[in-house]
Write a protein that holds these residues in place. Structure first.
Motif, PDB file in Angstrom:
ATOM      1  N   SER A   7     -20.997  29.985 -32.873  1.00 30.98           N
ATOM      2  CA  SER A   7     -21.203  28.920 -33.859  1.00 30.98           C
ATOM      3  C   SER A   7     -20.469  29.228 -35.155  1.00 30.98           C
ATOM      4  N   LYS A  23     -17.190  18.809 -26.619  1.00 26.77           N
ATOM      5  CA  LYS A  23     -18.416  19.313 -27.246  1.00 26.77           C
ATOM      6  C   LYS A  23     -19.396  19.822 -26.192  1.00 26.77           C
ATOM      7  N   ARG A  24     -19.554  19.076 -25.102  1.00 30.29           N
ATOM      8  CA  ARG A  24     -20.472  19.506 -24.042  1.00 30.29           C
ATOM      9  C   ARG A  24     -19.989  20.801 -23.396  1.00 30.29           C
ATOM     10  N   ASN A  27     -20.708  23.648 -25.769  1.00 36.19           N
ATOM     11  CA  ASN A  27     -22.133  23.969 -25.720  1.00 36.19           C
ATOM     12  C   ASN A  27     -22.480  24.782 -24.477  1.00 36.19           C
ATOM     13  N   LYS A  28     -21.849  24.460 -23.360  1.00 34.42           N
ATOM     14  CA  LYS A  28     -22.084  25.239 -22.138  1.00 34.42           C
ATOM     15  C   LYS A  28     -21.584  26.663 -22.296  1.00 34.42           C
ATOM     16  N   LYS A  30     -21.506  28.308 -25.091  1.00 37.13           N
ATOM     17  CA  LYS A  30     -22.494  28.963 -25.947  1.00 37.13           C
ATOM     18  C   LYS A  30     -23.716  29.378 -25.137  1.00 37.13           C
ATOM     19  N   GLU A  31     -24.204  28.483 -24.298  1.00 39.12           N
ATOM     20  CA  GLU A  31     -25.368  28.790 -23.469  1.00 39.12           C
ATOM     21  C   GLU A  31     -25.070  29.938 -22.509  1.00 39.12           C
TER      22      GLU A  31
END
Length: 90
Positions: A7, A23-24, A27-28, A30-31
């Motif tokens: 982030s 963006k998705r 985010n994946k 990051k997860e």
């Protein structure tokens, strides 16, 4: 890099993306980074810079992941074929 570090790296983007698909995917990432850190207790950066894993092990890991990906592709193709065949029957 954990999700917090990820982030921070994205701060220049102000969390904004032109494309919601991008963006998705971010985010994946990051997860996945968080899951990996919980599982292994280290980041890829730390692993590399402390020489926990050598280049050959990284190459073996990549090869194994790609082999798995091929199996997933084949399975998905077979599932799609079955679905299409079932639609033709109805």
């Amino acid at each position: 890099m954990d999700a917090q570090g990820f982030s921070q790296a994205l701060n220049g983007l102000n969390g904004e993306f032109r494309d919601p698909v991008v963006k998705r995917v971010v985010n994946k990432f990051k997860e996945r980074s968080d899951e990996g850190y919980k599982k292994y207790g280290t980041t890829l950066h730390e692993e590399r810079t402390t020489k926990v894993k050598g280049l050959m092990k990284y190459l073996i890991d990549i090869q194994e992941e790609l082999m798995d990906a091929i199996l997933y592709i084949q399975t998905a193709q077979e599932e799609l074929k079955d679905m299409l065949d079932n639609e033709k029957k109805t």
